[in-house]
Design an enzyme around this catalytic site. Structure first.
Site, mmCIF file in Angstrom:
data_model
loop_
_atom_site.group_PDB
_atom_site.id
_atom_site.type_symbol
_atom_site.label_atom_id
_atom_site.label_comp_id
_atom_site.label_asym_id
_atom_site.label_seq_id
_atom_site.Cartn_x
_atom_site.Cartn_y
_atom_site.Cartn_z
ATOM 1 N N ALA A 1 0.822 -1.226 0.000
ATOM 2 C CA ALA A 1 0.000 0.000 0.000
ATOM 3 C C ALA A 1 0.848 1.264 0.000
ATOM 4 O O ALA A 1 0.313 2.359 0.155
ATOM 5 C CB ALA A 1 -0.932 -0.015 1.213
ATOM 6 N N ILE B 1 -1.141 1.531 -7.217
ATOM 7 C CA ILE B 1 -2.528 1.059 -7.146
ATOM 8 C C ILE B 1 -2.923 0.733 -5.704
ATOM 9 O O ILE B 1 -4.045 1.014 -5.272
ATOM 10 C CB ILE B 1 -2.672 -0.185 -8.053
ATOM 11 C CG1 ILE B 1 -2.392 0.185 -9.517
ATOM 12 C CG2 ILE B 1 -4.053 -0.816 -7.926
ATOM 13 C CD1 ILE B 1 -2.105 -1.007 -10.429
ATOM 14 N N GLY B 2 -1.997 0.146 -4.951
ATOM 15 C CA GLY B 2 -2.291 -0.257 -3.580
ATOM 16 C C GLY B 2 -2.575 0.933 -2.680
ATOM 17 O O GLY B 2 -3.495 0.890 -1.840
ATOM 18 N N TYR C 1 7.817 -12.638 -14.367
ATOM 19 C CA TYR C 1 6.620 -11.947 -13.845
ATOM 20 C C TYR C 1 5.355 -12.597 -14.416
ATOM 21 O O TYR C 1 4.410 -12.906 -13.673
ATOM 22 C CB TYR C 1 6.724 -10.479 -14.249
ATOM 23 C CG TYR C 1 5.566 -9.578 -13.869
ATOM 24 C CD1 TYR C 1 5.362 -9.167 -12.561
ATOM 25 C CD2 TYR C 1 4.702 -9.085 -14.858
ATOM 26 C CE1 TYR C 1 4.321 -8.305 -12.236
ATOM 27 C CE2 TYR C 1 3.663 -8.224 -14.547
ATOM 28 C CZ TYR C 1 3.472 -7.832 -13.235
ATOM 29 O OH TYR C 1 2.442 -6.979 -12.925
HETATM 30 N N1 LIG Z 1 1.244 -0.819 -13.148
HETATM 31 C C1 LIG Z 1 0.757 -1.639 -14.067
HETATM 32 O O1 LIG Z 1 0.695 -1.307 -15.270
HETATM 33 C C2 LIG Z 1 0.272 -3.004 -13.684
HETATM 34 C C3 LIG Z 1 -0.245 -3.832 -14.692
HETATM 35 C C4 LIG Z 1 -0.702 -5.089 -14.343
HETATM 36 C C5 LIG Z 1 -0.655 -5.502 -13.018
HETATM 37 N N2 LIG Z 1 -0.136 -4.682 -12.058
HETATM 38 C C6 LIG Z 1 -0.107 -5.193 -10.665
HETATM 39 O O2 LIG Z 1 -0.593 -4.190 -9.794
HETATM 40 C C7 LIG Z 1 -0.072 -4.411 -8.481
HETATM 41 C C8 LIG Z 1 0.394 -3.103 -7.879
HETATM 42 O O3 LIG Z 1 1.505 -2.643 -8.621
HETATM 43 P P1 LIG Z 1 1.740 -1.117 -8.976
HETATM 44 O O4 LIG Z 1 1.660 -0.991 -10.437
HETATM 45 O O5 LIG Z 1 0.901 -0.238 -8.123
HETATM 46 O O6 LIG Z 1 3.306 -0.986 -8.605
HETATM 47 P P2 LIG Z 1 4.084 -0.210 -7.452
HETATM 48 O O7 LIG Z 1 3.686 1.223 -7.396
HETATM 49 O O8 LIG Z 1 5.517 -0.540 -7.684
HETATM 50 O O9 LIG Z 1 3.558 -0.891 -6.117
HETATM 51 C C9 LIG Z 1 3.970 -2.154 -5.745
HETATM 52 C C10 LIG Z 1 3.767 -2.272 -4.247
HETATM 53 O O10 LIG Z 1 4.200 -3.587 -3.848
HETATM 54 C C11 LIG Z 1 5.124 -3.439 -2.782
HETATM 55 N N3 LIG Z 1 6.073 -4.540 -2.742
HETATM 56 C C12 LIG Z 1 6.940 -4.948 -3.694
HETATM 57 N N4 LIG Z 1 7.691 -5.957 -3.243
HETATM 58 C C13 LIG Z 1 7.300 -6.188 -1.967
HETATM 59 C C14 LIG Z 1 7.718 -7.086 -0.944
HETATM 60 N N5 LIG Z 1 8.716 -7.954 -1.145
HETATM 61 N N6 LIG Z 1 7.090 -7.057 0.248
HETATM 62 C C15 LIG Z 1 6.085 -6.170 0.487
HETATM 63 N N7 LIG Z 1 5.660 -5.290 -0.429
HETATM 64 C C16 LIG Z 1 6.269 -5.295 -1.635
HETATM 65 C C17 LIG Z 1 5.824 -2.127 -3.065
HETATM 66 O O11 LIG Z 1 6.475 -1.680 -1.889
HETATM 67 P P3 LIG Z 1 7.680 -0.584 -1.926
HETATM 68 O O12 LIG Z 1 6.991 0.752 -1.964
HETATM 69 O O13 LIG Z 1 8.402 -0.827 -0.653
HETATM 70 O O14 LIG Z 1 8.484 -0.863 -3.156
HETATM 71 C C18 LIG Z 1 4.629 -1.274 -3.470
HETATM 72 O O15 LIG Z 1 3.913 -0.840 -2.325
HETATM 73 C C19 LIG Z 1 1.021 -5.465 -8.631
HETATM 74 O O16 LIG Z 1 0.549 -6.733 -8.220
HETATM 75 C C20 LIG Z 1 1.279 -5.486 -10.126
HETATM 76 O O17 LIG Z 1 1.769 -6.732 -10.564
HETATM 77 C C21 LIG Z 1 0.328 -3.447 -12.367
#
Ligand SMILES: NC(=O)c1ccc[n+]([C@@H]2O[C@H](COP(=O)([O-])OP(=O)(O)OC[C@H]3O[C@@H](n4cnc5c(N)ncnc54)[C@H](OP(=O)(O)O)[C@@H]3O)[C@@H](O)[C@H]2O)c1
Length: 286
Positions: free
Chosen positions: A11, A15-16, A167
């Site tokens: 979070a 997105i989170g 991934y």
């Molecule tokens: N962005 C896109 O286009 C897209 C497309 C398809 C699916 N998704 C999915 O959407 C979800 C959210 O991603 P996002 O795009 O919002 O990316 P993001 O901004 O990079 O957020 C990812 C979150 O996951 C946390 N995280 C990563 N590794 C972790 C770990 N080992 N332990 C605990 N937390 C961890 C990160 O924490 P830190 O802040 O500490 O790094 C961050 O809070 C993911 O499941 C991703 O696969 C995203």
């Protein structure tokens, strides 16, 4: 969502963060599971400031570690009787092959085994809650994923670029077990669904360590990020699955733009779903 308890993993950004804020805005108590305590604190303060509430609770856990997933689940189970919504949102890409503290390939550890284990450790609380929902943030990258049980950890051919192959494989693994979970939950009060959020301008894909053709994208990355969805737009389907009455009782589906859509043909392979479930249990010590 007043009176409801939700968990959002990852979070601290993207997105989170928007999902957690929106759930809090709608009155839920939101447990933020984040690996970085300082970032988590800042987000919790921001959410409470914006919602004028004290509706967040911060758990610090690096979800790539099985022991830390256990610790976060134990902390929740000690503190809360009910869990209305579990949003398994945390995810990451890894340009180079790396292993977790448990010796598991990182993409598999974070994108699949962490949500798989966390969900199973929280099942008692979900089952104790009327209309509980599991929401897994997946990705259309699962469509390019393959499952090779002889090399699940991708020791032989990790691939170049930004780690998209690993991934995609991990997201497919997670979708397979999500469908299996939904089947196992059939007849209970708990639903389980997955979603693709769209292409969202977050830090999930970084070109810092990119190799091969992905490096060529560097000059255009900033422009591309401005053309795709904002995190607010990207969080809509997560929030829909967490809150909307329209999906009450709906389970075992894959959503995009707040509507059910078909996932890849491989994701519906029943035998693959069951085998992936068994292997995931073995890898998480179940
Ligand atoms: N962005 C896109 O286009 C897209 C497309 C398809 C699916 N998704 C999915 O959407 C979800 C959210 O991603 P996002 O795009 O919002 O990316 P993001 O901004 O990079 O957020 C990812 C979150 O996951 C946390 N995280 C990563 N590794 C972790 C770990 N080992 N332990 C605990 N937390 C961890 C990160 O924490 P830190 O802040 O500490 O790094 C961050 O809070 C993911 O499941 C991703 O696969 C995203």
């Amino acid at each position: 969502m007043g009176g409801k308890t939700c968990i959002v993993t990852g979070a601290t950004s993207g997105i989170g963060k928007v999902t957690a804020l929106e759930l809090a805005r709608r009155g839920a108590t939101v447990v933020l599971i984040c690996r970085n305590g300082q970032k988590g604190e800042a987000v919790a303060r921001e959410i409470e400031g914006q919602t004028r509430s004290n509706a967040t609770d911060l758990f610090v856990a690096d979800l790539s570690s099985l022991q830390q997933v256990h610790a976060a689940a134990a902390q929740f189970n000690r503190k809360y009787e009910r869990l209305h919504v579990l949003v398994n949102n945390a995810g990451a890409t890894f340009p180079e092959r790396a292993e977790s503290v448990d010796g598991i390939e990182m993409s598999l550890a974070v994108n699949h085994l962490a949500p798989f284990l966390l969900t199973s450790l929280l099942l008692d609380r979900l089952n104790a809650t009327d209309g509980a929902r599991v929401v897994n943030v997946n990705s259309d990258a699962h469509e390019h994923g393959t499952i090779d049980f002889d090399d699940l950890q991708m020791r032989r051919n990790y691939g170049r670029g930004v780690g998209m192959r690993a991934y995609g494989n991990a997201k497919l693994a997670n979708l397979l077990t999500l469908y299996e979970l939904a089947r196992r939950l059939h007849g209970t009060r708990v639903t389980a669904n997955a979603l693709h959020p769209g292409y969202v301008a977050t830090g999930i894909v970084t070109l810092k360590g990119a190799t091969g053709a992905w490096r060529l994208l560097k000059p255009f990355w900033g422009i591309a990020m401005r053309l795709i969805l904002t995190p607010e737009q990207g969080a809509r389907t997560s929030i829909h699955l967490a809150c909307s009455q329209r999906v009450a009782g709906v389970s075992g589906r894959y959503f995009e733009k707040c509507a059910p859509v078909a996932s890849s043909p491989a994701s519906y392979d029943r035998k693959l779903q069951m085998r992936m479930w068994e292997v995931s249990e073995q890898l998480t010590g179940g």
